[in-house]
Write a protein that holds these residues in place. Sequence first.
Motif, mmCIF file in Angstrom:
data_model
loop_
_atom_site.group_PDB
_atom_site.id
_atom_site.type_symbol
_atom_site.label_atom_id
_atom_site.label_comp_id
_atom_site.label_asym_id
_atom_site.label_seq_id
_atom_site.Cartn_x
_atom_site.Cartn_y
_atom_site.Cartn_z
ATOM 1 N N ALA A 207 -0.540 7.090 -2.687
ATOM 2 C CA ALA A 207 0.033 5.691 -2.661
ATOM 3 C C ALA A 207 0.967 5.661 -4.016
ATOM 4 O O ALA A 207 0.604 6.213 -5.240
ATOM 5 N N LYS A 208 1.854 4.934 -4.011
ATOM 6 C CA LYS A 208 2.700 4.676 -5.206
ATOM 7 C C LYS A 208 2.826 3.165 -5.743
ATOM 8 O O LYS A 208 3.205 2.362 -4.628
ATOM 9 N N ASP A 209 2.506 2.847 -6.785
ATOM 10 C CA ASP A 209 2.428 1.491 -7.172
ATOM 11 C C ASP A 209 3.630 1.137 -8.273
ATOM 12 O O ASP A 209 4.004 2.394 -8.999
ATOM 13 N N ILE A 210 4.101 0.119 -8.443
ATOM 14 C CA ILE A 210 5.119 0.012 -9.299
ATOM 15 C C ILE A 210 4.788 -1.426 -10.050
ATOM 16 O O ILE A 210 3.543 -1.921 -10.095
ATOM 17 N N LEU A 211 5.486 -1.800 -10.823
ATOM 18 C CA LEU A 211 5.391 -3.186 -11.673
ATOM 19 C C LEU A 211 4.874 -4.363 -10.650
ATOM 20 O O LEU A 211 5.431 -4.605 -9.950
ATOM 21 N N ASN A 212 3.622 -4.941 -11.396
ATOM 22 C CA ASN A 212 2.920 -6.172 -10.668
ATOM 23 C C ASN A 212 2.581 -5.652 -9.170
ATOM 24 O O ASN A 212 2.595 -6.734 -8.406
ATOM 25 N N THR A 213 2.312 -4.622 -8.759
ATOM 26 C CA THR A 213 1.708 -4.430 -7.458
ATOM 27 C C THR A 213 0.532 -3.537 -7.474
ATOM 28 O O THR A 213 0.357 -2.730 -8.630
ATOM 29 N N LYS A 214 -0.317 -3.496 -6.487
ATOM 30 C CA LYS A 214 -1.411 -2.630 -6.520
ATOM 31 C C LYS A 214 -1.772 -2.496 -5.231
ATOM 32 O O LYS A 214 -1.312 -3.153 -4.117
ATOM 33 N N HIS A 215 -2.504 -1.254 -4.929
ATOM 34 C CA HIS A 215 -2.953 -1.096 -3.409
ATOM 35 C C HIS A 215 -4.836 -0.878 -3.557
ATOM 36 O O HIS A 215 -5.363 -0.726 -4.521
ATOM 37 N N SER A 216 -5.069 -1.064 -2.337
ATOM 38 C CA SER A 216 -6.411 -0.744 -2.034
ATOM 39 C C SER A 216 -6.894 -0.355 -0.593
ATOM 40 O O SER A 216 -5.949 -0.674 0.330
ATOM 41 N N ILE A 217 -7.920 -0.099 -0.567
ATOM 42 C CA ILE A 217 -8.242 0.171 0.991
ATOM 43 C C ILE A 217 -9.472 -0.930 1.221
ATOM 44 O O ILE A 217 -10.507 -1.030 0.396
ATOM 45 N N THR A 218 -9.060 -1.961 1.953
ATOM 46 C CA THR A 218 -9.808 -3.081 2.192
ATOM 47 C C THR A 218 -10.726 -3.023 3.675
ATOM 48 O O THR A 218 -10.034 -2.419 4.616
ATOM 49 N N SER A 219 -11.521 -4.094 3.620
ATOM 50 C CA SER A 219 -12.412 -4.265 4.793
ATOM 51 C C SER A 219 -12.472 -5.447 5.333
ATOM 52 O O SER A 219 -12.440 -6.402 4.135
ATOM 53 N N PRO A 220 -12.281 -6.241 6.183
ATOM 54 C CA PRO A 220 -12.091 -5.418 7.643
ATOM 55 C C PRO A 220 -10.652 -5.062 7.841
ATOM 56 O O PRO A 220 -9.679 -5.577 7.136
ATOM 57 N N GLY A 221 -10.549 -3.805 8.750
ATOM 58 C CA GLY A 221 -9.164 -3.620 8.910
ATOM 59 C C GLY A 221 -8.796 -4.216 10.294
ATOM 60 O O GLY A 221 -9.492 -5.172 10.883
ATOM 61 N N ASP A 222 -7.898 -3.555 11.294
ATOM 62 C CA ASP A 222 -7.494 -4.117 12.706
ATOM 63 C C ASP A 222 -8.483 -3.307 13.476
ATOM 64 O O ASP A 222 -8.427 -2.202 13.853
ATOM 65 N N ALA A 223 -9.559 -4.432 13.936
ATOM 66 C CA ALA A 223 -10.591 -3.865 14.787
ATOM 67 C C ALA A 223 -11.201 -2.357 14.316
ATOM 68 O O ALA A 223 -11.789 -1.589 15.178
ATOM 69 N N SER A 224 -11.176 -2.334 13.144
ATOM 70 C CA SER A 224 -12.016 -1.174 12.267
ATOM 71 C C SER A 224 -12.613 -1.450 11.019
ATOM 72 O O SER A 224 -12.625 -2.761 10.773
ATOM 73 N N GLY A 225 -12.938 -0.441 10.220
ATOM 74 C CA GLY A 225 -13.771 -0.718 9.126
ATOM 75 C C GLY A 225 -12.588 -1.155 8.041
ATOM 76 O O GLY A 225 -13.061 -2.006 7.212
#
Length: 262
Positions: A130-148
Amino acid sequence: MAKIVTVSRAVILACCLFAGDIVSATSCNADNCLRALFPTPSPAAYSAAAAFCATYTTTVNTQTTGFPTRASSACGTATARYSSACSCKPTLSSTLTSSATPTPTCQPSRPANDAVSNGGFECGLAPWVAKDILNTKHSITSPGDASGFAYQFNQLGPQDPDAGLNPAAVYQDLKLVSGVSYNLRFRTFFDKCTTDEGFVGVMLNRSPVYTVDACDKGAGAFKDNLVQFVATSDQTELRFDFITREDDAVIKIDNVSVVPQH
């Protein structure tokens, strides 16, 4: 001389008595106290017991408290029993040592012949990068698309002025067969449909091949995406770029797969 002989005998007797105590305190009895102090296979318990013994046996010990809770019911408060168990301390095998820090295993379901690893993000992020830039962030979140789980991009404030040329992204290197036709499938989620919500761009080896914006397929639910392409290299970088001017945008991707066309 008689007195000297008498004293010598006393000294010899005392020496033997003390020696007997030392042997008794350090003799090894394979009893329930030993098994409670050093259960197997339990590397964590072994390490804790070994640390206790390392300090307990350095001096003649008369303590009646502070014993490992795990062993107190079997050993009681008898110092001789703890000394015996410590003198019997087993050697931890390499097999047990290696199990002290097990490698987490995760085997997510995936389509047959899928070139993407962890396309549903069920095993965290790796091997994605993952690559974040100014004023952004990433995460692995739940729930997903019919998955965890799913990959989630968040815009947390005004857009980075360089976002158009250097956007936030998530990417993975794939092993494909040059000249073979493939289907890239993935699901996207946009939290709302506005002109500023932006889009997800798909890149193959840094060449744009597809975009989907917040209003193309509707917001508030995961939607299907299909990209058909012919591999031009055996090593291919699959990349998703996130570009939005919405200060609080939420975009997700999930269930990414790349399989040969049949």
